[in-house]
Scaffold this active site. Structure first.
Site, PDB file in Angstrom:
ATOM      1  N   ASP A  38       0.851  -1.189   0.000  1.00 41.52           N
ATOM      2  CA  ASP A  38       0.000   0.000   0.000  1.00 41.52           C
ATOM      3  C   ASP A  38       0.889   1.242   0.000  1.00 41.52           C
ATOM      4  O   ASP A  38       1.890   1.302   0.709  1.00 41.52           O
ATOM      5  CB  ASP A  38      -0.915  -0.012   1.239  1.00 41.52           C
ATOM      6  CG  ASP A  38      -2.062   0.973   1.114  1.00 41.52           C
ATOM      7  OD1 ASP A  38      -3.216   0.529   1.020  1.00 41.52           O
ATOM      8  OD2 ASP A  38      -1.799   2.202   1.101  1.00 41.52           O
TER       9      ASP A  38
ATOM     10  N   GLY B 213     -16.415   2.494   3.366  1.00 40.38           N
ATOM     11  CA  GLY B 213     -15.172   3.256   3.327  1.00 40.38           C
ATOM     12  C   GLY B 213     -14.240   2.874   2.184  1.00 40.38           C
ATOM     13  O   GLY B 213     -13.054   3.181   2.213  1.00 40.38           O
ATOM     14  N   GLN B 214     -14.779   2.202   1.146  1.00 34.49           N
ATOM     15  CA  GLN B 214     -13.928   1.807   0.017  1.00 34.49           C
ATOM     16  C   GLN B 214     -13.620   3.019  -0.852  1.00 34.49           C
ATOM     17  O   GLN B 214     -14.537   3.707  -1.306  1.00 34.49           O
ATOM     18  CB  GLN B 214     -14.639   0.730  -0.819  1.00 34.49           C
ATOM     19  CG  GLN B 214     -13.782   0.196  -1.955  1.00 34.49           C
ATOM     20  CD  GLN B 214     -14.491  -0.886  -2.772  1.00 34.49           C
ATOM     21  OE1 GLN B 214     -15.694  -1.102  -2.601  1.00 34.49           O
ATOM     22  NE2 GLN B 214     -13.750  -1.525  -3.642  1.00 34.49           N
TER      23      GLN B 214
ATOM     24  N   HIS C  53     -10.137  -5.424  -3.258  1.00 38.58           N
ATOM     25  CA  HIS C  53      -8.798  -5.680  -2.711  1.00 38.58           C
ATOM     26  C   HIS C  53      -8.906  -6.054  -1.254  1.00 38.58           C
ATOM     27  O   HIS C  53      -9.770  -5.558  -0.538  1.00 38.58           O
ATOM     28  CB  HIS C  53      -7.878  -4.463  -2.881  1.00 38.58           C
ATOM     29  CG  HIS C  53      -8.466  -3.177  -2.384  1.00 38.58           C
ATOM     30  ND1 HIS C  53      -9.415  -2.462  -3.088  1.00 38.58           N
ATOM     31  CD2 HIS C  53      -8.253  -2.474  -1.246  1.00 38.58           C
ATOM     32  CE1 HIS C  53      -9.741  -1.383  -2.410  1.00 38.58           C
ATOM     33  NE2 HIS C  53      -9.057  -1.367  -1.281  1.00 38.58           N
TER      34      HIS C  53
ATOM     35  N   HIS D  60      -6.862  -5.911   2.263  1.00 41.65           N
ATOM     36  CA  HIS D  60      -5.736  -5.320   2.989  1.00 41.65           C
ATOM     37  C   HIS D  60      -5.174  -6.371   3.945  1.00 41.65           C
ATOM     38  O   HIS D  60      -5.934  -6.971   4.727  1.00 41.65           O
ATOM     39  CB  HIS D  60      -6.196  -4.141   3.852  1.00 41.65           C
ATOM     40  CG  HIS D  60      -6.743  -2.966   3.101  1.00 41.65           C
ATOM     41  ND1 HIS D  60      -6.026  -1.807   2.904  1.00 41.65           N
ATOM     42  CD2 HIS D  60      -7.951  -2.757   2.521  1.00 41.65           C
ATOM     43  CE1 HIS D  60      -6.766  -0.931   2.236  1.00 41.65           C
ATOM     44  NE2 HIS D  60      -7.936  -1.485   1.995  1.00 41.65           N
TER      45      HIS D  60
HETATM   46  P1  5GP Z   1      -9.772   1.285   0.287  1.00 39.55           P
HETATM   47  O1  5GP Z   1     -10.025   2.508   1.098  1.00 39.55           O
HETATM   48  O2  5GP Z   1     -10.361   1.394  -1.096  1.00 39.55           O
HETATM   49  O3  5GP Z   1     -10.117   0.001   0.981  1.00 39.55           O
HETATM   50  O4  5GP Z   1      -8.194   1.201   0.136  1.00 39.55           O
HETATM   51  C1  5GP Z   1      -7.490   1.736  -0.946  1.00 39.55           C
HETATM   52  C2  5GP Z   1      -6.028   1.668  -0.573  1.00 39.55           C
HETATM   53  O5  5GP Z   1      -5.273   1.878  -1.744  1.00 39.55           O
HETATM   54  C3  5GP Z   1      -5.586   2.734   0.438  1.00 39.55           C
HETATM   55  O6  5GP Z   1      -5.035   2.092   1.584  1.00 39.55           O
HETATM   56  C4  5GP Z   1      -4.554   3.563  -0.328  1.00 39.55           C
HETATM   57  O7  5GP Z   1      -3.467   3.967   0.474  1.00 39.55           O
HETATM   58  C5  5GP Z   1      -4.121   2.600  -1.421  1.00 39.55           C
HETATM   59  N1  5GP Z   1      -3.701   3.262  -2.640  1.00 39.55           N
HETATM   60  C6  5GP Z   1      -4.330   4.293  -3.267  1.00 39.55           C
HETATM   61  N2  5GP Z   1      -3.670   4.624  -4.391  1.00 39.55           N
HETATM   62  C7  5GP Z   1      -2.599   3.788  -4.474  1.00 39.55           C
HETATM   63  C8  5GP Z   1      -1.542   3.660  -5.435  1.00 39.55           C
HETATM   64  O8  5GP Z   1      -1.451   4.378  -6.428  1.00 39.55           O
HETATM   65  N3  5GP Z   1      -0.612   2.691  -5.193  1.00 39.55           N
HETATM   66  C9  5GP Z   1      -0.684   1.872  -4.098  1.00 39.55           C
HETATM   67  N4  5GP Z   1       0.284   0.965  -3.962  1.00 39.55           N
HETATM   68  N5  5GP Z   1      -1.669   1.971  -3.172  1.00 39.55           N
HETATM   69  C10 5GP Z   1      -2.618   2.919  -3.371  1.00 39.55           C
END
Ligand code: 5GP
Ligand code: ZN
Length: 115
Positions: free
Chosen positions: A35, A97-98, A104, A106
């Site tokens: 991340d 919160g996506q 994906h 985490h």
């Molecule tokens: P969500 O909130 O959708 O569950 O998580 C998205 C995750 O993607 C966040 O933890 C954020 O830091 C990560 N993220 C967003 N943009 C990028 C990127 O360009 N590269 C990487 N490696 N992670 C990203």
């Protein structure tokens, strides 16, 4: 119709290698990378190559893929330094919160405290 067109989707583009990432694992179905804004000393994202918005739109045919993602988590956690256990988090939809609309998992771990 998906929320985000795969051509423009951030994680589709990372999976295709169009946007760089720090990859720790890949196979025909999945890519796994760090991340960009880690919330813990180990923070990996397990991402299917094929675009699926979230678990909300996942289908019975995705069962094997989801099982593979789940079973990969402990192995990659261990290999990347989360030797003491890990947390598996999946945010789904705006209410969950996506932020990136491509499914994906985490994988969070490592020495506490976390951010
Ligand atoms: P969500 O909130 O959708 O569950 O998580 C998205 C995750 O993607 C966040 O933890 C954020 O830091 C990560 N993220 C967003 N943009 C990028 C990127 O360009 N590269 C990487 N490696 N992670 C990203
Ligand atoms: Zn995508």
């Amino acid at each position: 119709m998906t929320q985000t067109e795969p051509s423009a989707c951030l994680f589709c583009r990372i999976a295709r290698g169009e946007i760089p990432s720090k990859r720790v694992y890949e196979d025909d179905d999945l890519v796994v990378f760090h991340d960009i804004r880690p919330a813990a000393p180990v923070h990996l994202l397990i991402v299917p190559r094929r675009h699926i918005d979230s678990l909300i739109t996942a289908e019975p045919g995705d069962q094997a893929l989801l099982g593979k993602m789940t079973l990969l988590a402990p192995r990659l956690a261990q290999e990347n330094g989360a030797t003491d256990g890990f947390r598996l988090v999946v945010n789904n939809g705006p209410g969950g919160g996506q932020e990136v609309s491509h499914l994906h998992f985490h994988v969070l771990g490592g020495p506490r405290p976390w951010r």
